[in-house]
Design a protein around this motif. Structure first.
Motif, PDB file in Angstrom:
ATOM      1  N   ARG A   5       0.818  -1.216   0.000  1.00 21.99           N
ATOM      2  CA  ARG A   5       0.000   0.000   0.000  1.00 21.99           C
ATOM      3  C   ARG A   5       0.853   1.268   0.000  1.00 21.99           C
ATOM      4  NH1 ARG A   5      -5.075  -1.839   1.095  1.00 21.99           N
ATOM      5  NH2 ARG A   5      -5.191  -3.897   2.081  1.00 21.99           N
ATOM      6  N   ASN A   6       2.049   1.167   0.544  1.00 20.65           N
ATOM      7  CA  ASN A   6       2.937   2.325   0.610  1.00 20.65           C
ATOM      8  C   ASN A   6       4.134   2.075  -0.294  1.00 20.65           C
ATOM      9  OD1 ASN A   6       4.609   4.448   1.210  1.00 20.65           O
ATOM     10  ND2 ASN A   6       4.353   4.299   3.433  1.00 20.65           N
ATOM     11  N   GLY A 320      -5.648  -3.194  -3.227  1.00 17.44           N
ATOM     12  CA  GLY A 320      -5.029  -2.323  -2.245  1.00 17.44           C
ATOM     13  C   GLY A 320      -3.605  -1.938  -2.567  1.00 17.44           C
ATOM     14  N   THR A 321      -3.076  -2.415  -3.678  1.00 12.81           N
ATOM     15  CA  THR A 321      -1.697  -2.093  -4.057  1.00 12.81           C
ATOM     16  C   THR A 321      -1.603  -0.660  -4.558  1.00 12.81           C
ATOM     17  OG1 THR A 321      -1.286  -4.395  -4.662  1.00 12.81           O
ATOM     18  CG2 THR A 321       0.226  -2.757  -5.553  1.00 12.81           C
ATOM     19  N   HIS A 322      -0.526   0.019  -4.184  1.00 14.40           N
ATOM     20  CA  HIS A 322      -0.316   1.391  -4.656  1.00 14.40           C
ATOM     21  C   HIS A 322      -0.135   1.401  -6.171  1.00 14.40           C
ATOM     22  CE1 HIS A 322       1.835   5.237  -5.308  1.00 14.40           C
ATOM     23  NE2 HIS A 322       1.136   5.645  -4.256  1.00 14.40           N
ATOM     24  N   LYS A 393     -10.229   4.534  -7.789  1.00 22.47           N
ATOM     25  CA  LYS A 393     -10.421   3.461  -6.813  1.00 22.47           C
ATOM     26  C   LYS A 393     -11.842   2.906  -6.880  1.00 22.47           C
ATOM     27  CE  LYS A 393      -6.903   5.003  -3.526  1.00 22.47           C
ATOM     28  NZ  LYS A 393      -6.616   5.426  -2.145  1.00 22.47           N
TER      29      LYS A 393
END
Length: 824
Positions: A5-6, A320-322, A393
């Motif tokens: 996510r980051n 949820g992946t960046h 999103k």
């Protein structure tokens, strides 16, 4: 692959060297692409539209070399425009009509690009009459030198027309129109540049319109006018291109519901077109009526690959992946498969370069250049840009959360049911159905014709002005515009020898007996007529005398009356057969007769060489197209087999990928038979283009499926996951491309309409074959447990192993939504 996510938690030094080179230097990649766009965009704006007569013919073929080597000796038998000026209120002997004809003739004479020395009409002195009187030979120009529109001069013109024997050639059979024959040069004498046919056509129209008066109607045919009309119709091609792009944009948005990613995908697809056009200008190419379709093809291929990249990124973002990490994950998963697919396209198009027709060679090279452009714009630039822009999103969530999108859940359930085709009962029925369809299509394809199947210009609609003009000329003149000229070469000053004339006369008689031949004009026929004239028109002297003195005398008179019956050195003589049509059967029949005659009678003294004239050149073109049709397909499929084997490393997988493509190619030819479309310069590339695009579907689907099967996943599960990951996009792109090109069916340019129908058919059938026939064939050729039999294969790595790692990562304990996402 784990969900990151980051982006700070992502190891930027992971992945291949090329991935690190691209994504760790994203600003540099974007700046380079911007600079390339500015540079190539400038050159794209300078790209011109033109055509060349010689580029549409197989210029290196021995028979065409016969024409090109003797072109200067054969005026009017190559690139010629014919203008029929009709008097709608009377006949051609009306002074008002004759005055208008003179004005048009003089104005056309001054148009750049006209070969003035061989231009013919009633007002040109090269058109002459002859007669034999008690005082000897008498003759002169058909138009009296002292013509002054008086009744006496008009009567003299009437007598000269009758004596000149131009009825049915320069003058219509009903005497209501006369012809201006305008041979064209390949270059503009003012600039030395290739003749601009669009400018020539416009200048011709303006010139005639400025001189035309009431009661006079003009009909124009010929390559120069045809190409001019085609290039005028390219404005419609641009409109259909815009419509196709709009349809593609709407369908992509309908699927993604994400404005930013849709705009980005379509914009970069158009960017690839701009780069291609700029490179074409740098390479010295121009857009012609055939290559104008190449930009759309590049747009379509780019859209297909770009949609796969966007779909992969959207699925990772939904988990949820960046967006930056999702772009790199997608790059890892699909770069090699996409690169292989594009290289397969390049090879497929490059195969067309073996065809001995310059315009097809240039189209193949241009398309190959465009596909290389896509390697940068689609495989590199789209993931890089999406790493910045990302996707909505909300739109991404729609692709994984069925609870929030019940309609989408039903669609996904429908896609999920495609794994039934991996079951024996469904697979057997599917293979049987496709086998029957393939056999029926093959039987139908055996009747496919080579060349034109309709009169007039098949590139245009029957209702087009050009074809209406052609129909008028065919109906009112005894000699059609379809000329098949045999080039007879002798020793200098030997064309009028008795032996050579008799042999030529035998060929003319043989051609005259063939179905589809209206009449034959030759030097022996003219000498027969002149010889009889020397003896008071006695029919007994309608012969070729053994007395060489009589023959020489008749030849001297004939060369004055018809200077184009032979060259000045009396070493090149055209025998011109006027045909009733230019259908492939007619042209082949005449060509075969000429070749057979030449094999029997060619010697050091005389040679009979095919071919000149519009029909003769078209006959040779058909010959080249016919021989290339099958060989191109064999080479194309050979290249696809090699590249697919390199990608899949399995002969079984190659067969699975290839069978749907072969069936589609066979059905395309059967459709051509049903629609009355012949194999010719305009349609020959269609099958190669369809295979080039269709193989992408198989590469994306099978690469995912095999990657999972090699990791031990069952066939049904592997195919289900490949459908959910790439198969839905395959279906989307298939329908999108088909919906775009089917609009071409309403184009005023018929060959574009034909290509649109054929390409739409191939896009749909390639898509259906990929999502239905591939799993059915996989049941028999790629069954469960196949990979486990070989430890080497079991440990084989591939470009899509990351999909299985993603599955394992997502199998950790999680909530029900995460498990549903993993299942997809």
């Amino acid at each position: 692959m784990p969900v990151v996510r980051n982006p700070e938690d992502f190891d930027r030094n992971s992945g291949s060297f090329f991935e690190r080179l691209v994504f760790n230097h994203r600003p540099v990649v974007i700046i380079l692409c911007v600079l390339a766009t500015i540079f190539l965009g400038f050159h794209a704006s300078r790209l011109t539209i033109n055509a060349s007569f010689e580029k549409t013919i197989p210029s290196s073929h021995p028979y065409i070399r016969n024409y090109l080597d003797n072109e200067k000796e054969l005026p009017g038998l190559g690139n010629t425009v014919r203008i029929a000026v009709e008097n709608t209120n009377g006949d051609i002997f009306d002074p008002h009509y004759l005055d208008t004809l003179k004005k048009i003739n003089d104005a056309v004479y001054l148009i750049p690009g006209v070969d003035r020395s061989w231009m013919k009409s009633l007002w040109m002195p090269v058109v002459r009459w002859t007669e034999v009187t008690e005082e000897g030979y008498n003759g002169g120009p058909v138009m009296p030198p002292d013509y002054n529109a008086s009744p006496d001069s008009v009567a003299a013109l009437r007598r000269n027309v009758a004596r000149a024997g131009v009825l049915g050639t320069l003058v219509s059979n009903d005497l209501h129109s006369s012809m201006i024959i305008v041979p064209l040069l390949e270059t503009d004498v003012r600039t030395g540049a290739p003749l601009d046919y669009r400018a020539f056509s416009h200048e011709l129209e303006r010139t005639i319109q400025a001189q035309q008066s009431s009661g006079v109607k003009v009909h124009i045919v010929g390559f120069g006018k045809l190409v001019g009309d085609l290039m005028d119709g390219l404005a419609y091609v641009a409109r259909f291109f815009a419509v196709s792009a709009a349809i593609a944009t709407l369908l992509i948005f309908w699927y993604t519901r994400c404005v930013r990613s849709t705009v980005l995908l379509v914009s970069i697809s158009l960017l690839g077109v701009v780069w291609l056009l700029g490179l074409m200008h740098l390479a010295g190419y121009v857009l012609d009526p055939y290559s104008i379709l190449v930009p759309f093809l590049i747009f379509a291929i780019g859209l297909s690959h770009g949609a796969q990249k966007m779909n992969g990124i959207m699925q990772d973002v939904a988990r949820g992946t960046h967006k930056y990490v999702a772009a790199r994950y997608t790059f890892r998963r699909l770069f090699l498969a996409g690169l292989t697919a594009l290289l397969t396209n390049v090879v497929g198009f490059a195969v067309l370069m073996v065809i001995d027709i310059p315009i097809i060679k240039s189209m193949a090279l241009q398309t190959s250049i465009g596909v290389f452009v896509l390697i940068v714009t689609k495989l590199i630039l789209i993931p890089v840009m999406l790493s910045y822009v990302g996707v909505s999103k909300k739109a991404a969530a729609r692709h994984v959360d069925d609870a929030q999108a019940p309609k989408r859940r039903k669609i996904n359930e429908l896609w999920g049911k495609l794994d039934r085709f991996t079951q024996r009962r469904w697979a057997t029925a599917t293979v049987a159905v496709f086998a029957v369809i393939g056999v029926a299509g093959f039987i139908g394809s055996l009747n496919v014709k080579v060349g034109d199947l309709d009169p007039g210009a098949p590139e245009l609609r029957k209702s087009s002005r050009y074809n209406l003009d052609d129909a008028y000329i065919t109906a009112h003149y005894g000699l059609s515009s379809d000329q098949f000229a045999v080039i007879v070469k002798t020793q200098p000053n030997a064309c009028a020898s008795w032996a050579n004339l008799v042999t030529m006369d035998n060929l003319a008689w043989s051609l005259q007996q063939l179905p589809g031949v209206q009449t034959v004009v030759s030097l022996p026929g003219i000498i027969r007529h002149v010889t009889a004239g020397q003896f008071d028109g006695n029919g007994k002297w309608q012969t070729i005398s053994r007395d060489q003195g009589l023959v020489d005398s008749a030849y001297s008179a004939a060369s004055v009356a018809m200077p184009d019956a032979t060259n000045q050195a009396c070493s090149v003589v055209p025998i011109v057969a006027y045909l009733s049509d230019h259908k492939a059967e007619t042209l082949t029949r005449v060509l075969d007769a000429v070749v057979a005659f030449g094999k029997k009678h060619n010697s050091d003294d005389v040679q009979f060489l095919p071919a000149a004239g519009s029909a003769g050149i078209e006959a040779i073109t058909n010959l080249v197209v016919k021989s290339a049709n099958r060989s191109v397909l064999l080479m194309l499929y050979g290249a696809v087999i090699v590249l697919c084997f390199i990608t899949f490393r399995s002969w079984r997988a190659v067969i699975v990928a290839l069978v749907p493509l072969i069936i589609t190619s066979v059905l395309c030819e059967a459709l051509m038979v049903a629609l009355g479309i012949g194999v010719k310069v305009a349609t020959l590339p269609v099958t190669a283009l369809g295979v080039g695009v269709g193989v992408d579907y198989a590469l994306y689907l099978l690469s995912v499926q095999l990657g999972l099967q090699r990791r031990g996943v069952s066939l049904a599960e592997a195919y289900r996951k490949s459908v959910m990951f790439t198969g839905k996009v395959v279906g989307l792109i298939g329908f999108t491309l088909a919906a775009g090109v089917i609009t071409w069916a309403w184009s005023p340019i018929k060959f574009q309409a034909d290509m649109g129908i054929l390409l739409a058919f191939m896009f749909i059938w390639n898509m259906v074959g990929a999502v239905v026939l591939i799993p059915a064939l996989s049941h028999f050729l790629l069954p469960d447990g196949l990979w486990a039999r070989s430890a080497g294969e079991q440990s084989t790595t591939g470009p899509n192993q990351t999909l299985e790692r993603t599955r394992k990562a997502d199998d950790r304990p999680a909530d029900r939504t995460a498990r549903l996402r993993s299942a997809r």
